[in-house]
Scaffold this active site. Structure first.
Site, PDB file in Angstrom:
ATOM      1  N   ASP A 113      68.837 100.770  18.520  1.00  8.14           N
ATOM      2  CA  ASP A 113      69.605 100.429  19.718  1.00  8.14           C
ATOM      3  C   ASP A 113      70.262  99.053  19.567  1.00  8.14           C
ATOM      4  O   ASP A 113      71.114  98.684  20.373  1.00  8.14           O
ATOM      5  CB  ASP A 113      68.673 100.402  20.944  1.00  8.14           C
ATOM      6  CG  ASP A 113      68.958 101.552  21.901  1.00  8.14           C
ATOM      7  OD1 ASP A 113      70.023 102.183  21.753  1.00  8.14           O
ATOM      8  OD2 ASP A 113      68.124 101.810  22.786  1.00  8.14           O
ATOM      9  N   GLN A 137      63.683 103.569  26.225  1.00  9.64           N
ATOM     10  CA  GLN A 137      64.668 103.864  27.264  1.00  9.64           C
ATOM     11  C   GLN A 137      64.550 102.829  28.390  1.00  9.64           C
ATOM     12  O   GLN A 137      63.481 102.626  28.945  1.00  9.64           O
ATOM     13  CB  GLN A 137      64.434 105.295  27.801  1.00  9.64           C
ATOM     14  CG  GLN A 137      65.469 105.758  28.809  1.00  9.64           C
ATOM     15  CD  GLN A 137      66.879 105.862  28.227  1.00  9.64           C
ATOM     16  OE1 GLN A 137      67.085 106.312  27.108  1.00  9.64           O
ATOM     17  NE2 GLN A 137      67.863 105.413  28.991  1.00  9.64           N
ATOM     18  N   LYS A 155      69.485 112.875  24.295  1.00  4.25           N
ATOM     19  CA  LYS A 155      69.288 112.264  22.973  1.00  4.25           C
ATOM     20  C   LYS A 155      68.454 113.184  22.078  1.00  4.25           C
ATOM     21  O   LYS A 155      68.760 113.369  20.904  1.00  4.25           O
ATOM     22  CB  LYS A 155      68.626 110.882  23.122  1.00  4.25           C
ATOM     23  CG  LYS A 155      69.579 109.841  23.677  1.00  4.25           C
ATOM     24  CD  LYS A 155      68.892 108.561  24.127  1.00  4.25           C
ATOM     25  CE  LYS A 155      69.896 107.632  24.821  1.00  4.25           C
ATOM     26  NZ  LYS A 155      69.272 106.445  25.420  1.00  4.25           N
TER      27      LYS A 155
END
Ligand code: NAD
Length: 281
Positions: free
Chosen positions: A119, A96, A52
């Site tokens: 997200d 994460q 990422k």
């Protein structure tokens, strides 16, 4: 049978994001910023975060990774998120997953400012998605919708079976498909007769984490098959949840693993962060 090339489509999305970033810099002096929170030593999580960060650098984003030890307290993670919520250089915040067992994941995700929730896991954005309002949408299902668009796969009135019902994959996927007027069946570990559902589907979307779960006799002739699963097997290779070798010849379209859904997930993270930066401007 046509392969859906997620790698090529992801490159196309990334090129678009890069161009838009350049414009934002020139016209508004804004550089999109992404903050990643990484807790613990899980090798897969470290690998994803590295990918990422690399993708952010490639398109010209500002990015920072807050790496924290496995033993960190929930309050310390919350304090870092709150700092990022008010940091004007940060447009997107990503935690994460999975988090260590002593951390309440729902609580953590709800601390993220919904306007920076790139997200799309915050209950606010999930609720807006279900009601068909503009929101940040989870990157994996959003990337799959982009694939349908690119390959002109019509969804309206189609029978779609989603296998797997997690908050980050199956549920947002089903909502997007429903919003696109498909007839959606959601199946999961407690579904009594999985094959009865999968074999009727015009479009099958599978995200469970069980290598080769979907066999040839579970798929209708001419179906579109999207394989979200990423599983590392004994010989070290990566495989999906679909028995690709035997299922592919029956399909009109199918995604490979690797090179299918995976690259699109990162591309959509960039796209969501760009969207947030444009809203800042
Ligand atoms: P999860 O464990 O949170 O959820 C799994 C879901 O699958 C659950 O709803 C469960 O009920 C269902 N399930 C499990 N076994 C089943 C079975 N035998 N039959 C029917 N349903 C079954 O997992 P997740 O986070 O949603 O991830 C699922 C898979 O997708 C994993 O392989 C993960 O690595 C992969 N994934 C890939 C990407 C990507 O970018 N390609 C992104 C996220 C997740």
């Amino acid at each position: 049978m046509q392969l859906i090339d997620g790698k090529a489509l992801a490159r196309k999305v990334e090129n678009y994001v890069e161009t838009e970033v350049e414009k934002l810099k020139q016209e508004k002096n804004i550089v999109p910023g992404l903050a990643v929170i990484l807790v613990g030593d899980d090798p897969a999580s470290h690998a994803y975060v590295k990918m990422k960060a690399k993708a952010c650098e490639k398109v010209g984003f500002y990015s920072i990774t807050h790496s924290m030890p496995e033993t960190i307290s929930q309050d310390e993670i919350i304090a870092t998120i709150e700092m990022m919520n008010t940091n004007p250089r940060i447009d997107g915040i990503l935690v994460q997953l999975p988090l260590p067992k002593h951390i309440d994941t729902t609580k953590i995700l709800e601390v993220i400012d919904p306007k920076k929730d790139v997200d799309g896991f915050h209950a606010y954005n999930m609720g807006r998605l279900v009601t068909g309002l503009d929101s940040f949408v989870a990157c994996t299902p959003l990337g799959i919708m982009k694939m349908f668009e690119e390959y002109q796969i019509d969804l309206q009135g189609k029978d779609v079976c989603v296998v797997g019902a997690s908050n980050i994959v199956g549920k947002p996927m089903a909502s997007l498909l429903l919003n696109a007027n498909a007839t959606v069946t959601i199946t999961h570990i407690f579904t009594k007769d999985l094959k009865a559902h999968t074999s009727k589907a015009d479009i099958l979307v599978v995200g469970v984490g069980v290598p080769g779960l979907i066999k040839e006799d579970m798929v209708k002739e001419g179906a579109v098959v999207i394989d979200i699963g990423i599983n590392r097997i004994a010989d070290g290779s990566l495989v999906g949840d679909v028995d690709f070798k035997h299922v592919a010849p029956k399909c009109s379209f199918i995604t490979p693993v690797p090179g299918g859904v995976g690259p699109m997930t990162i591309a959509m993270l960039l796209s969501n962060t760009l969207k947030s930066a444009k809203q800042r401007s």
